[in-house]
Scaffold this motif. Structure first.
Motif, PDB file in Angstrom:
ATOM      1  N   ARG A  11       0.908  -1.197  -0.056  1.00 54.46           N
ATOM      2  CA  ARG A  11      -0.108   0.090   0.004  1.00 54.46           C
ATOM      3  C   ARG A  11       0.988   1.140   0.008  1.00 54.46           C
ATOM      4  N   TYR A  12       0.784   2.159  -0.873  1.00 52.51           N
ATOM      5  CA  TYR A  12       1.480   3.219  -1.041  1.00 52.51           C
ATOM      6  C   TYR A  12       0.593   4.424  -0.344  1.00 52.51           C
ATOM      7  N   TRP A  13       1.355   5.511   0.233  1.00 54.61           N
ATOM      8  CA  TRP A  13       0.646   6.610   0.857  1.00 54.61           C
ATOM      9  C   TRP A  13       1.321   7.606   0.401  1.00 54.61           C
ATOM     10  N   ALA A  14       0.632   8.818   0.362  1.00 49.51           N
ATOM     11  CA  ALA A  14       0.771  10.096   0.376  1.00 49.51           C
ATOM     12  C   ALA A  14       1.654  10.271  -0.766  1.00 49.51           C
ATOM     13  N   ALA A  15       2.903  10.927  -1.207  1.00 51.08           N
ATOM     14  CA  ALA A  15       3.546  11.377  -2.324  1.00 51.08           C
ATOM     15  C   ALA A  15       4.172   9.568  -2.911  1.00 51.08           C
ATOM     16  N   ALA A  16       4.053   8.770  -2.294  1.00 49.84           N
ATOM     17  CA  ALA A  16       4.331   7.331  -3.054  1.00 49.84           C
ATOM     18  C   ALA A  16       3.194   7.004  -3.937  1.00 49.84           C
ATOM     19  N   LYS A  17       2.031   7.134  -3.193  1.00 51.45           N
ATOM     20  CA  LYS A  17       0.752   6.720  -3.885  1.00 51.45           C
ATOM     21  C   LYS A  17       0.506   7.507  -5.083  1.00 51.45           C
ATOM     22  N   SER A  18       1.040   8.901  -5.128  1.00 55.16           N
ATOM     23  CA  SER A  18       1.064   9.649  -6.370  1.00 55.16           C
ATOM     24  C   SER A  18       2.100   9.549  -7.296  1.00 55.16           C
ATOM     25  N   GLU A  19       3.242   9.002  -6.866  1.00 60.38           N
ATOM     26  CA  GLU A  19       4.332   8.665  -7.770  1.00 60.38           C
ATOM     27  C   GLU A  19       4.003   7.364  -8.345  1.00 60.38           C
ATOM     28  N   ALA A  20       3.202   6.589  -7.780  1.00 60.46           N
ATOM     29  CA  ALA A  20       3.300   5.240  -8.094  1.00 60.46           C
ATOM     30  C   ALA A  20       2.083   4.994  -9.147  1.00 60.46           C
ATOM     31  N   GLY A  21       1.057   6.125  -9.012  1.00 59.24           N
ATOM     32  CA  GLY A  21      -0.041   6.280  -9.881  1.00 59.24           C
ATOM     33  C   GLY A  21      -1.234   5.105  -9.373  1.00 59.24           C
ATOM     34  N   LEU A  22      -1.122   4.519  -7.991  1.00 65.93           N
ATOM     35  CA  LEU A  22      -1.818   3.635  -7.642  1.00 65.93           C
ATOM     36  C   LEU A  22      -1.985   3.709  -6.314  1.00 65.93           C
ATOM     37  N   ALA A  23      -2.984   3.164  -5.571  1.00 63.27           N
ATOM     38  CA  ALA A  23      -3.043   3.017  -3.897  1.00 63.27           C
ATOM     39  C   ALA A  23      -2.296   1.750  -3.597  1.00 63.27           C
ATOM     40  N   GLU A  24      -2.444   0.707  -4.121  1.00 59.25           N
ATOM     41  CA  GLU A  24      -1.886  -0.626  -3.777  1.00 59.25           C
ATOM     42  C   GLU A  24      -1.663  -1.564  -4.972  1.00 59.25           C
ATOM     43  N   GLU A  25      -0.812  -2.699  -4.883  1.00 61.71           N
ATOM     44  CA  GLU A  25      -0.826  -3.654  -5.847  1.00 61.71           C
ATOM     45  C   GLU A  25      -0.122  -4.845  -5.145  1.00 61.71           C
ATOM     46  N   PRO A  26      -0.215  -5.882  -5.606  1.00 58.90           N
ATOM     47  CA  PRO A  26       0.090  -7.279  -4.986  1.00 58.90           C
ATOM     48  C   PRO A  26       1.579  -7.493  -5.236  1.00 58.90           C
ATOM     49  N   TYR A  27       2.233  -8.272  -4.200  1.00 57.45           N
ATOM     50  CA  TYR A  27       3.734  -8.583  -4.278  1.00 57.45           C
ATOM     51  C   TYR A  27       3.574  -9.955  -4.289  1.00 57.45           C
ATOM     52  N   ARG A  28       4.738 -10.649  -4.443  1.00 58.15           N
ATOM     53  CA  ARG A  28       5.018 -11.968  -4.281  1.00 58.15           C
ATOM     54  C   ARG A  28       6.591 -11.986  -3.933  1.00 58.15           C
ATOM     55  N   ALA A  29       6.891 -12.188  -2.689  1.00 59.70           N
ATOM     56  CA  ALA A  29       8.133 -12.097  -2.291  1.00 59.70           C
ATOM     57  C   ALA A  29       8.365 -12.795  -0.854  1.00 59.70           C
ATOM     58  N   ALA A  30       9.607 -13.197  -0.486  1.00 58.78           N
ATOM     59  CA  ALA A  30      10.005 -13.732   0.951  1.00 58.78           C
ATOM     60  C   ALA A  30      10.205 -12.726   1.816  1.00 58.78           C
ATOM     61  N   THR A  31      10.836 -11.495   1.359  1.00 56.36           N
ATOM     62  CA  THR A  31      11.343 -10.429   2.462  1.00 56.36           C
ATOM     63  C   THR A  31      11.141  -9.177   1.664  1.00 56.36           C
ATOM     64  N   LEU A  32      11.029  -8.090   2.591  1.00 64.49           N
ATOM     65  CA  LEU A  32      10.815  -6.660   2.110  1.00 64.49           C
ATOM     66  C   LEU A  32      11.753  -6.357   1.391  1.00 64.49           C
ATOM     67  N   ALA A  33      13.029  -6.749   1.153  1.00 61.98           N
ATOM     68  CA  ALA A  33      13.970  -6.320   0.168  1.00 61.98           C
ATOM     69  C   ALA A  33      13.337  -6.956  -1.420  1.00 61.98           C
ATOM     70  N   GLU A  34      13.020  -8.148  -1.106  1.00 60.42           N
ATOM     71  CA  GLU A  34      12.551  -8.599  -2.309  1.00 60.42           C
ATOM     72  C   GLU A  34      11.276  -7.806  -3.214  1.00 60.42           C
ATOM     73  N   ALA A  35      10.351  -7.597  -2.198  1.00 55.30           N
ATOM     74  CA  ALA A  35       9.267  -6.937  -2.696  1.00 55.30           C
ATOM     75  C   ALA A  35       9.505  -5.475  -3.155  1.00 55.30           C
TER      76      ALA A  35
END
Length: 97
Positions: A18-42
Motif C-alpha cells: 500500500r502506497y501512501w501520500a507522495a508514494a501513492k501519487s508517484e506510483a499512480g495507484l494506491a496498492e498492488e500485489p507482491y510475491r516475495a519472501a522478504t521486504l527487500a525482494e518486494a
C-alpha cells in the motif's frame, strides 16, 4: 502477526503493498500485489515494475515501512520476512512529523 527474521532462501508469499501520500501519487495507484519472501525482494520487484517512474524508485529509498502493522525501522530489509496475505505500508517522509 509481525515480521520476523528468516533465513535466506525463504519461500515467497503473496500480499499487498500500500502506497501512501507522495508514494501513492508517484506510483499512480494506491496498492498492488507482491510475491516475495522478504521486504527487500518486494521492494526490488516494485522498483523493477515501476522503472519508468524514476521519482518513485528514488522515493522508495527514503520511505519508512510497516510490515503487517509493525515498523521496520533500521532493520536490514533482507531480514524482514513477509507473511502470506500480509501488508507492506509505504510511508514517504513528510514535514511536520
Amino acid at each position: 502477526m509481525s515480521a520476523t527474521t528468516e533465513p535466506a532462501g525463504a519461500a515467497p508469499v503473496s500480499g499487498t503493498i500500500r502506497y501512501w501520500a507522495a508514494a501513492k501519487s508517484e506510483a499512480g495507484l494506491a496498492e498492488e500485489p507482491y510475491r516475495a519472501a522478504t521486504l527487500a525482494e518486494a521492494l526490488a520487484a516494485a522498483k523493477e515494475r515501476h522503472a519508468g517512474r524514476p521519482k518513485l524508485v528514488r522515493l522508495l529509498g527514503h520511505c519508512s515501512y510497516l510490515v503487517d502493522g509493525s515498523p521496520v525501522g533500521g532493520r536490514d530489509h533482507a531480514t524482514v520476512a513477509l507473511t502470506e496475505g500480509g501488508t507492506v505500508e509505504v510511508l514517504p517522509p513528510f514535514a511536520g512529523g
